[in-house]
Structures are given as C-alpha cells and as structure tokens.
Design a protein around this motif. Structure first.
Motif, PDB file in Angstrom:
ATOM      1  N   PHE A  87       6.853 -10.250   0.679  1.00  0.00           N
ATOM      2  CA  PHE A  87       5.525  -9.615   0.703  1.00  0.00           C
ATOM      3  C   PHE A  87       5.300  -8.776   1.956  1.00  0.00           C
ATOM      4  CE2 PHE A  87       4.759 -13.296   3.360  1.00  0.00           C
ATOM      5  CZ  PHE A  87       3.877 -12.807   4.307  1.00  0.00           C
ATOM      6  N   ALA A  88       5.974  -9.170   3.052  1.00  0.00           N
ATOM      7  CA  ALA A  88       5.713  -8.522   4.350  1.00  0.00           C
ATOM      8  C   ALA A  88       6.512  -7.243   4.542  1.00  0.00           C
ATOM      9  CB  ALA A  88       6.029  -9.503   5.482  1.00  0.00           C
ATOM     10  N   TYR A  89       7.473  -7.000   3.647  1.00  0.00           N
ATOM     11  CA  TYR A  89       8.312  -5.810   3.779  1.00  0.00           C
ATOM     12  C   TYR A  89       7.445  -4.568   3.554  1.00  0.00           C
ATOM     13  CZ  TYR A  89      12.570  -3.006   3.413  1.00  0.00           C
ATOM     14  OH  TYR A  89      13.570  -2.095   3.625  1.00  0.00           O
ATOM     15  N   GLY A  90       7.337  -3.755   4.560  1.00  0.00           N
ATOM     16  CA  GLY A  90       6.510  -2.555   4.423  1.00  0.00           C
ATOM     17  C   GLY A  90       5.216  -2.634   5.224  1.00  0.00           C
ATOM     18  N   ILE A  91       4.833  -3.849   5.663  1.00  0.00           N
ATOM     19  CA  ILE A  91       3.660  -3.921   6.561  1.00  0.00           C
ATOM     20  C   ILE A  91       4.152  -3.434   7.932  1.00  0.00           C
ATOM     21  CG2 ILE A  91       1.931  -5.389   7.665  1.00  0.00           C
ATOM     22  CD1 ILE A  91       2.093  -7.297   5.297  1.00  0.00           C
ATOM     23  N   PRO A  92       3.559  -2.370   8.453  1.00  0.00           N
ATOM     24  CA  PRO A  92       4.156  -1.720   9.628  1.00  0.00           C
ATOM     25  C   PRO A  92       3.788  -2.374  10.968  1.00  0.00           C
ATOM     26  CG  PRO A  92       2.262  -0.490   8.874  1.00  0.00           C
ATOM     27  CD  PRO A  92       2.380  -1.653   7.953  1.00  0.00           C
ATOM     28  N   GLY A  93       4.023  -3.665  11.099  1.00  0.00           N
ATOM     29  CA  GLY A  93       3.620  -4.331  12.341  1.00  0.00           C
ATOM     30  C   GLY A  93       4.738  -5.153  12.954  1.00  0.00           C
ATOM     31  N   THR A  94       4.400  -5.818  14.065  1.00  0.00           N
ATOM     32  CA  THR A  94       5.321  -6.751  14.713  1.00  0.00           C
ATOM     33  C   THR A  94       4.964  -8.173  14.292  1.00  0.00           C
ATOM     34  OG1 THR A  94       3.790  -6.941  16.566  1.00  0.00           O
ATOM     35  CG2 THR A  94       5.577  -5.324  16.795  1.00  0.00           C
ATOM     36  N   VAL A  95       5.835  -9.107  14.635  1.00  0.00           N
ATOM     37  CA  VAL A  95       5.560 -10.519  14.363  1.00  0.00           C
ATOM     38  C   VAL A  95       4.265 -10.946  15.077  1.00  0.00           C
ATOM     39  CG1 VAL A  95       6.394 -12.860  14.902  1.00  0.00           C
ATOM     40  CG2 VAL A  95       7.936 -11.174  13.855  1.00  0.00           C
ATOM     41  N   GLY A  96       4.101 -10.538  16.332  1.00  0.00           N
ATOM     42  CA  GLY A  96       2.896 -10.911  17.079  1.00  0.00           C
ATOM     43  C   GLY A  96       1.629 -10.387  16.424  1.00  0.00           C
ATOM     44  N   GLY A  97       1.658  -9.109  16.048  1.00  0.00           N
ATOM     45  CA  GLY A  97       0.481  -8.500  15.412  1.00  0.00           C
ATOM     46  C   GLY A  97       0.186  -9.122  14.061  1.00  0.00           C
ATOM     47  N   ALA A  98       1.242  -9.488  13.343  1.00  0.00           N
ATOM     48  CA  ALA A  98       1.060 -10.069  12.005  1.00  0.00           C
ATOM     49  C   ALA A  98       0.505 -11.490  12.076  1.00  0.00           C
ATOM     50  CB  ALA A  98       2.387 -10.055  11.256  1.00  0.00           C
ATOM     51  N   VAL A  99       0.973 -12.255  13.059  1.00  0.00           N
ATOM     52  CA  VAL A  99       0.435 -13.607  13.229  1.00  0.00           C
ATOM     53  C   VAL A  99      -1.025 -13.521  13.674  1.00  0.00           C
ATOM     54  CG1 VAL A  99       0.566 -15.705  14.659  1.00  0.00           C
ATOM     55  CG2 VAL A  99       2.664 -14.699  13.700  1.00  0.00           C
ATOM     56  N   TYR A 100      -1.290 -12.598  14.600  1.00  0.00           N
ATOM     57  CA  TYR A 100      -2.637 -12.439  15.161  1.00  0.00           C
ATOM     58  C   TYR A 100      -3.690 -12.298  14.060  1.00  0.00           C
ATOM     59  CZ  TYR A 100      -6.461 -10.181  17.743  1.00  0.00           C
ATOM     60  OH  TYR A 100      -7.687  -9.855  18.276  1.00  0.00           O
ATOM     61  N   MET A 101      -3.335 -11.539  13.001  1.00  0.00           N
ATOM     62  CA  MET A 101      -4.351 -11.306  11.954  1.00  0.00           C
ATOM     63  C   MET A 101      -3.926 -11.860  10.599  1.00  0.00           C
ATOM     64  SD  MET A 101      -3.499  -8.296   9.955  1.00  0.00           S
ATOM     65  CE  MET A 101      -5.005  -7.380   9.787  1.00  0.00           C
ATOM     66  N   ASN A 102      -2.952 -12.800  10.616  1.00  0.00           N
ATOM     67  CA  ASN A 102      -2.479 -13.381   9.352  1.00  0.00           C
ATOM     68  C   ASN A 102      -2.301 -12.269   8.311  1.00  0.00           C
ATOM     69  OD1 ASN A 102      -1.737 -15.244   7.373  1.00  0.00           O
ATOM     70  ND2 ASN A 102      -3.863 -15.623   6.757  1.00  0.00           N
ATOM     71  N   ALA A 103      -1.410 -11.348   8.646  1.00  0.00           N
ATOM     72  CA  ALA A 103      -1.173 -10.199   7.762  1.00  0.00           C
ATOM     73  C   ALA A 103      -0.682 -10.660   6.397  1.00  0.00           C
ATOM     74  CB  ALA A 103      -0.136  -9.269   8.412  1.00  0.00           C
ATOM     75  N   GLY A 104      -1.025  -9.910   5.399  1.00  0.00           N
ATOM     76  CA  GLY A 104      -0.596 -10.274   4.050  1.00  0.00           C
ATOM     77  C   GLY A 104      -0.663  -9.102   3.102  1.00  0.00           C
ATOM     78  N   ALA A 105      -0.019  -9.271   1.970  1.00  0.00           N
ATOM     79  CA  ALA A 105      -0.026  -8.220   0.944  1.00  0.00           C
ATOM     80  C   ALA A 105       0.577  -8.780  -0.332  1.00  0.00           C
ATOM     81  CB  ALA A 105       0.808  -7.023   1.407  1.00  0.00           C
ATOM     82  N   TYR A 106       0.204  -8.202  -1.460  1.00  0.00           N
ATOM     83  CA  TYR A 106       0.810  -8.527  -2.748  1.00  0.00           C
ATOM     84  C   TYR A 106       0.911 -10.037  -3.005  1.00  0.00           C
ATOM     85  CZ  TYR A 106       1.850  -3.586  -2.483  1.00  0.00           C
ATOM     86  OH  TYR A 106       1.731  -2.226  -2.361  1.00  0.00           O
ATOM     87  N   GLY A 107      -0.157 -10.742  -2.698  1.00  0.00           N
ATOM     88  CA  GLY A 107      -0.221 -12.171  -3.013  1.00  0.00           C
ATOM     89  C   GLY A 107       0.404 -13.096  -1.987  1.00  0.00           C
ATOM     90  N   GLY A 108       0.937 -12.554  -0.895  1.00  0.00           N
ATOM     91  CA  GLY A 108       1.516 -13.399   0.156  1.00  0.00           C
ATOM     92  C   GLY A 108       0.825 -13.150   1.477  1.00  0.00           C
ATOM     93  N   GLU A 109       0.927 -14.099   2.382  1.00  0.00           N
ATOM     94  CA  GLU A 109       0.375 -13.919   3.738  1.00  0.00           C
ATOM     95  C   GLU A 109       1.206 -14.745   4.704  1.00  0.00           C
ATOM     96  OE1 GLU A 109      -3.698 -15.328   3.809  1.00  0.00           O
ATOM     97  OE2 GLU A 109      -3.185 -17.102   2.667  1.00  0.00           O
ATOM     98  N   MET A 110       1.087 -14.447   5.977  1.00  0.00           N
ATOM     99  CA  MET A 110       1.893 -15.150   6.984  1.00  0.00           C
ATOM    100  C   MET A 110       1.699 -16.667   6.881  1.00  0.00           C
ATOM    101  SD  MET A 110       3.315 -12.577   8.167  1.00  0.00           S
ATOM    102  CE  MET A 110       4.372 -13.080   9.491  1.00  0.00           C
ATOM    103  N   LYS A 111       0.484 -17.071   6.592  1.00  0.00           N
ATOM    104  CA  LYS A 111       0.126 -18.496   6.475  1.00  0.00           C
ATOM    105  C   LYS A 111       1.068 -19.257   5.522  1.00  0.00           C
ATOM    106  CE  LYS A 111      -4.123 -21.013   5.379  1.00  0.00           C
ATOM    107  NZ  LYS A 111      -4.306 -21.611   4.082  1.00  0.00           N
TER     108      LYS A 111
END
Ligand SMILES: Cc1cc2nc3c(=O)[nH]c(=O)nc-3n(C[C@H](O)[C@H](O)[C@H](O)COP(=O)(O)OP(=O)(O)OC[C@H]3O[C@@H](n4cnc5c(N)ncnc54)[C@H](O)[C@@H]3O)c2cc1C
Length: 213
Positions: free
Chosen positions: A121-145
C-alpha cells in the motif's frame, strides 16, 4: 547561531546557510532556511537536536518534504534534514527495520526483494519512514499502523526511547509525534511471507492507479 555553527563544525555535522527550502519539498516553494543541517547518521541527528535545545535554537525536522509547505520568507532557525541520513534497512526473517530517512519506495522494494508482503500500500507514497510514521501514512486500504511494531525516537527530554506501536496513538493520519516533539530515528515492521510476483503485481497496480490520477 554563531555558537551553534561552531559546535556543528566541531562535531563535523554538515550544514548550509540560507539554503532555499523550495529545493527540499514537493511543491517547490519556500524561502531560505537560516541554517540547513544534514546529519549523516543517527548520532549526528541526535547531536544536532540536542544542540538546538542546548542553545535554544528553533528547529524543524524535515523528511522528504512531501507534506509541508514552507513560507516565502523562509525559516528563521534550523531545518534538520532527516532524509540526509544513511539509508539503513535491515531484514531478519519477517521483520524489517529502517532508519527514519529511508524513502518508502526503498522500504517497499526491500520488502519485495525478501518476499515480504504488507507494505504494498505504501509504494508510491512520496515520503520517508519518519514522515510516514509521524502521520500514520496510508493508502488503498492500508496504513502504517497495520505493519508497524516498534519505533525508536529521541524524546523531547533527550533520551532515546523504543516504544511499541500500540502506544503511539496511531489513527487516521495521526501519531503521538504530532504532540510530543519526538524525533523518530527508526521503525520496525512485521510483514508476512508472500509470493514475490504477487507482491510486485500489487505494487505495480497501485502505482499505475497513482499515475493515472
Ligand atoms: C503526490 C503526493 C501523494 C501523496 N499520497 C499520499 C498517500 O497516498 N497517503 C498518505 O498518507 N500521504 C500521502 N501524501 C502525503 C505525504 O507523502 C505523506 O504524509 C508522507 O508520510 C510525508 O513524509 P515526508 O517524509 O515527506 O514528511 P515531510 O513532509 O518532510 O514532513 C511531514 C511531517 O513529518 C514530520 N517529520 C518528518 N520526519 C520526522 C522524523 N524523523 N521525526 C519526527 N517528525 C518527522 C515533519 O516535521 C512534518 O511535520 C502524498 C503527498 C504527495 C505530494
């Protein structure tokens, strides 16, 4: 600020003065950062943050700059570029550990290489691990959580803590880091063994959807 620069030089932590922030964010806007610090490893990152606190210098943590807009007048203080860190990824069985500066694309490709599923799900989200954890990034039914197990971070009080994901108040585009001023250092993900061709196909499918949009 002069003392701060001297201390950075003494610690061999790279920095630039009056660095245009437009060069460091997706939307390519924003004036200069008074000082732009580029720590090369975790130790330098922790030292840079500690120095800001010691000398009461205002600072801002920058990942890949894909979720921020800098002001035209720039940033009066220090921008710390976490994406400058060595991109460290370690894989042990189904557990993947990555430094805060690692791009999500690299993280997803490492999972694919080891036949591990869960991060497609995270492939294509244009961020870093830190930025993605910071805001629990997600897409297409998945999220860092869904895949995050623990996070190591430099707490506002100055010590490095390792906490389970369950204690991070991860919910829609939110984590405790939005309130606690912690600096995320690395994150650990628990994935599932999968078929590399299926994982690749899912990643390609989601990337194609993004490109289409
Ligand atoms: C074209 C496009 C598509 C996108 N698609 C999605 C999507 O599908 N899903 C989604 O969730 N988001 C999406 N985003 C938003 C963005 O990619 C995510 O929010 C990403 O997680 C931000 O990561 P970053 O490294 O770029 O963070 P930055 O933008 O650099 O920073 C964002 C915030 O995180 C903080 N931060 C960064 N690193 C650290 C650290 N190490 N420790 C503590 N705080 C830190 C910063 O201080 C800032 O407050 C998209 C953005 C763009 C431009």
């Amino acid at each position: 600020m002069e003392r701060f620069k001297q201390k950075l030089q003494a610690a061999a932590i790279p920095f630039r003065e009056n660095e245009p922030l437009a060069a460091h964010c997706t939307f390519k806007i924003g004036g200069p950062a008074q000082l732009f610090v580029m720590p090369e490893n975790e130790q330098q990152l922790c030292s840079a943050v500690a120095l800001c606190k010691e000398l009461a210098v205002r600072y801002y943590l920058l990942g890949n700059g894909s979720n921020i807009l800098f002001a035209d007048e720039g940033f009066s203080g220090v921008v710390i570029d976490v994406s400058a860190l060595d991109a460290e990824i370690a894989v042990e069985d189904t557990v993947l550990t990555a430094g805060a500066g690692v791009r999500l694309a690299a993280l997803c490709k490492a999972a694919l290489k080891h036949g591990l599923s869960g991060l497609e799900f995270a492939y294509g989200i244009p961020g870093t691990v830190g930025g993605a954890v910071y805001m629990n990034a997600g897409a297409y039914g998945g999220e860092m959580k869904d895949v995050l197990t623990t996070v190591r971070y430099l707490a506002a009080e100055g010590e490095v803590r390792e906490v389970p994901a369950a204690e991070l108040d991860l919910r829609y585009r939110h984590s405790i880091f939005e309130e606690n001023s912690g600096c995320i250092l690395s994150a650990q993900f628990h994935l599932q063994p999968g078929n590399a061709a299926d994982i690749r196909a899912k990643m390609d499918e989601l990337m194609a959807k993004r490109v289409e949009k």
